[in-house]
Design a protein around this motif. Structure first.
Motif, short mmCIF file in Angstrom:
data_model
loop_
_atom_site.label_atom_id
_atom_site.label_comp_id
_atom_site.label_asym_id
_atom_site.label_seq_id
_atom_site.Cartn_x
_atom_site.Cartn_y
_atom_site.Cartn_z
N GLY A 49 0.91 -1.31 -0.10
CA GLY A 49 0.10 -0.05 0.01
C GLY A 49 0.75 1.23 0.01
N ASP A 50 0.21 2.28 -0.06
CA ASP A 50 1.02 3.70 -0.13
C ASP A 50 1.25 3.95 1.16
OD1 ASP A 50 1.56 6.32 -0.36
OD2 ASP A 50 -0.33 6.99 -1.55
N THR A 51 2.59 4.52 1.54
CA THR A 51 3.14 4.58 2.73
C THR A 51 3.37 6.08 2.87
OG1 THR A 51 5.15 4.10 2.03
CG2 THR A 51 3.79 2.36 3.12
N GLY A 52 3.09 7.05 1.94
CA GLY A 52 3.30 8.46 2.02
C GLY A 52 2.32 8.97 3.06
N ALA A 53 2.95 10.10 3.59
CA ALA A 53 2.02 10.96 4.59
C ALA A 53 0.62 11.16 4.12
CB ALA A 53 2.73 12.21 5.05
N ALA A 65 -25.28 14.73 3.45
CA ALA A 65 -24.39 15.19 2.60
C ALA A 65 -23.38 16.29 3.08
CB ALA A 65 -25.00 15.73 1.28
N ALA A 66 -23.67 16.75 4.48
CA ALA A 66 -23.08 17.54 5.04
C ALA A 66 -22.47 17.40 6.39
CB ALA A 66 -23.87 18.82 5.32
N GLY A 67 -21.10 18.16 6.72
CA GLY A 67 -20.49 17.73 7.92
C GLY A 67 -19.68 18.91 8.40
N VAL A 68 -19.24 18.94 9.55
CA VAL A 68 -18.60 20.32 10.07
C VAL A 68 -17.32 19.48 10.50
CG1 VAL A 68 -18.44 22.27 11.59
CG2 VAL A 68 -20.80 21.34 10.60
N GLN A 69 -16.15 20.07 10.43
CA GLN A 69 -14.81 19.71 11.02
C GLN A 69 -14.85 19.97 12.46
OE1 GLN A 69 -10.94 20.36 9.08
NE2 GLN A 69 -11.80 20.86 7.23
N VAL A 70 -14.48 19.06 13.44
CA VAL A 70 -14.32 19.37 14.55
C VAL A 70 -13.08 19.93 15.14
CG1 VAL A 70 -14.20 18.09 16.93
CG2 VAL A 70 -15.68 17.21 15.12
N PRO A 71 -13.02 21.06 15.68
CA PRO A 71 -11.85 22.14 15.94
C PRO A 71 -10.86 21.16 16.71
CG PRO A 71 -13.92 23.27 16.44
CD PRO A 71 -14.25 21.90 16.01
N GLY A 72 -9.56 21.19 16.18
CA GLY A 72 -8.70 20.51 16.77
C GLY A 72 -8.36 19.02 16.17
N GLY A 73 -9.28 18.44 15.52
CA GLY A 73 -9.47 17.03 14.94
C GLY A 73 -8.71 16.85 13.94
N SER A 74 -7.82 17.59 13.27
CA SER A 74 -6.84 17.24 12.12
C SER A 74 -5.51 17.13 12.29
CB SER A 74 -7.12 18.59 11.09
OG SER A 74 -6.56 18.22 9.96
N VAL A 75 -5.01 16.36 11.63
CA VAL A 75 -3.52 15.87 11.82
C VAL A 75 -3.04 15.28 10.72
CG1 VAL A 75 -3.80 13.45 12.79
CG2 VAL A 75 -1.70 14.82 13.29
N THR A 76 -1.61 15.65 10.32
CA THR A 76 -0.84 14.78 9.05
C THR A 76 0.06 14.01 9.65
OG1 THR A 76 -1.27 16.85 7.77
CG2 THR A 76 0.28 15.35 7.14
N SER A 77 0.20 12.81 9.15
CA SER A 77 0.95 11.74 9.54
C SER A 77 2.32 11.87 9.07
CB SER A 77 0.49 10.42 8.96
OG SER A 77 0.67 10.05 7.54
N GLY A 78 3.51 11.17 9.49
CA GLY A 78 4.58 11.03 9.02
C GLY A 78 4.62 10.01 8.05
N GLN A 79 5.72 9.58 7.61
CA GLN A 79 5.88 8.15 6.56
C GLN A 79 4.97 6.99 7.34
OE1 GLN A 79 7.16 8.71 3.64
NE2 GLN A 79 7.25 6.67 2.88
N LEU A 80 4.28 6.31 6.53
CA LEU A 80 3.64 5.22 7.00
C LEU A 80 4.23 3.85 7.09
CD1 LEU A 80 -0.07 6.29 5.90
CD2 LEU A 80 0.79 6.71 8.04
N VAL A 81 4.15 2.95 7.60
CA VAL A 81 4.75 1.56 7.33
C VAL A 81 3.59 0.55 6.80
CG1 VAL A 81 5.79 -0.42 8.80
CG2 VAL A 81 5.88 2.22 9.44
N ALA A 82 4.11 -0.04 5.88
CA ALA A 82 3.04 -1.21 4.99
C ALA A 82 2.95 -2.52 5.98
CB ALA A 82 3.69 -1.33 3.66
#
Length: 390
Positions: A49-53, A65-82
């Motif tokens: 699989g894809d191991t990119g961030a 069809a609609a939602g609202v982002q939860v404040p503080g609920g977003s994060v970007t990973s580092g390199q993933l492991v297959a």
């Protein structure tokens, strides 16, 4: 502290589904206990699989069809492991509100495919009743026994409209009851020193109606089991309104008087009218254990619709068993002090909210935020020396 996951000991597929293009995938879930904290995302990466961030986002599901982002609920990973589960923690845990539908989402544009196992959440399938792990519950699809509220869509949330998980909530559910191998982690213990609210992590209250409260005072009864400091009074200002409360404060239930220092006749709200949750801040104001009402008042010269209400919230709705978040609690209809939970006053000034909306047990979405007071350090031990005087 206890943490909970949906798939704590189950591995995903080793071979990804063949696919190239935009894709968002997620899992729809709720917590059934107030005082639950969302700590992070788990994502299964197949052997090839894809191991990119990747970016991960927590959404509140508001409609199909609609939602609202939860404040503080977003994060970007580092390199993933297959070939394994990858944990991507949030920078800080996010408090969640019980019975609110959430969707944990990630997305990408790639040709490496993604993990998918069909026939998982429908009638007669492995997760026909959804998945329950302590306070954490993943819904079944609409053919199972625990579908999302209002049967908005099947489990296996996805869309091919974009690769950006911050741009939209997945607006479809899998028609083959797919598990896309997204997992989440929640805890039943608040981080040290964190504040408490009745309705955190809920950008939009659900099942509301427009109210016509004019100049009314609107209140929520709450209790404190230990000394706390008052951080904020919160109020939900709905779309389409042009007015904010003109006064706010905390009332003592026993004496029906305002707590000294809490009455604010000109609140500096944190946002504009119609902007959703807004707060009025306080600093260093102590509240002893006791029974209170947090209240707001609209004294506009030409009052307009300025608030929402959720009918039967404190009787048959999510507050029907009360709310407890650390030292902060809100009683249900039966346990509230007369005249009842969700009380109001129809006067033209900010007054004790001593009237009850009979047979409707409304929630007016007036919230309070407190932090448990830190106990003073114990005195230093005595030296044990004895001094003799002549």
């Amino acid at each position: 502290m206890t943490t909970y996951r949906l798939f704590p000991s189950t591995q995903g597929p080793s071979t990804p589904t063949t696919y190239s293009g935009n894709f968002l995938a997620g899992v729809a879930f709720e917590v059934t206990a107030f005082g639950s904290w969302f700590e992070g995302f788990w994502w299964w990466v197949p052997t090839s699989g894809d191991t990119g961030a990747q970016q991960f986002v927590l959404w509140e599901l508001v409609t199909t069809a609609a939602g609202v982002q939860v404040p503080g609920g977003s994060v970007t990973s580092g390199q993933l492991v297959a070939g394994q589960w990858n944990y991507v923690p949030l920078p800080a845990p996010v408090a969640l509100t019980a019975t609110v539908p959430y969707v944990a989402v990630t997305g990408w544009h790639a040709s490496a495919g993604f993990s998918e196992t069909n026939s998982q959440f429908g009638a007669g399938e492995p997760y026909a009743a959804g998945i329950t792990s302590g306070p954490l519950t993943a819904y079944s699809d609409n053919g199972g026994g625990n579908p999302p509220p209002n049967h908005w869509y099947n489990q296996g949330a996805f869309t091919v409209a974009t690769a950006d998980p911050t741009s939209m909530v997945p607006n479809e559910g899998s028609d083959v009851s797919s598990n896309f191998w997204m997992d989440v982690q929640v805890s039943d213990t608040a981080p040290t020193g964190s504040s408490c609210r009745l309705w955190p992590g809920m950008p939009v209250p659900l099942y509301t109606i427009e109210d016509t409260a004019a100049n009314f005072t609107l209140a929520t009864e709450f209790t404190l089991s230990q000394p706390c400091t008052l951080d904020n009074i919160w109020f939900y200002s709905p779309p389409g309104t042009s007015q904010l409360p003109t006064e706010c404060g905390i009332w003592q239930v026993a004496s029906q008087t305002l707590v000294p220092g809490t009455d604010n006749p000109a609140p500096a709200w944190s946002g504009a009218a119609a902007s959703g949750w807004v707060s009025c801040g306080y600093t260093g104001l102590a509240l002893p254990p006791g029974d209170y009402k947090v209240a707001v008042f609209n004294g506009a010269a030409t009052p307009d619709m300025w608030n929402l209400a959720t009918i039967n919230y404190w009787s048959d709705g999510p507050g029907g068993n009360g709310i407890t978040v650390g030292p902060l609690s809100a009683p249900d209809l039966a346990a509230a002090t007369s005249p009842g939970q969700g009380s109001y006053d129809a006067g033209q000034v900010f007054r004790w909210p001593g009237t009850y909306a009979a047979n409707s047990a409304p929630c007016y979405w007036v919230d309070v935020e407190v932090t448990a007071a830190t106990a003073p350090p114990p005195p230093p031990p005595k030296s044990g020396l004895v001094t003799f005087f002549p």
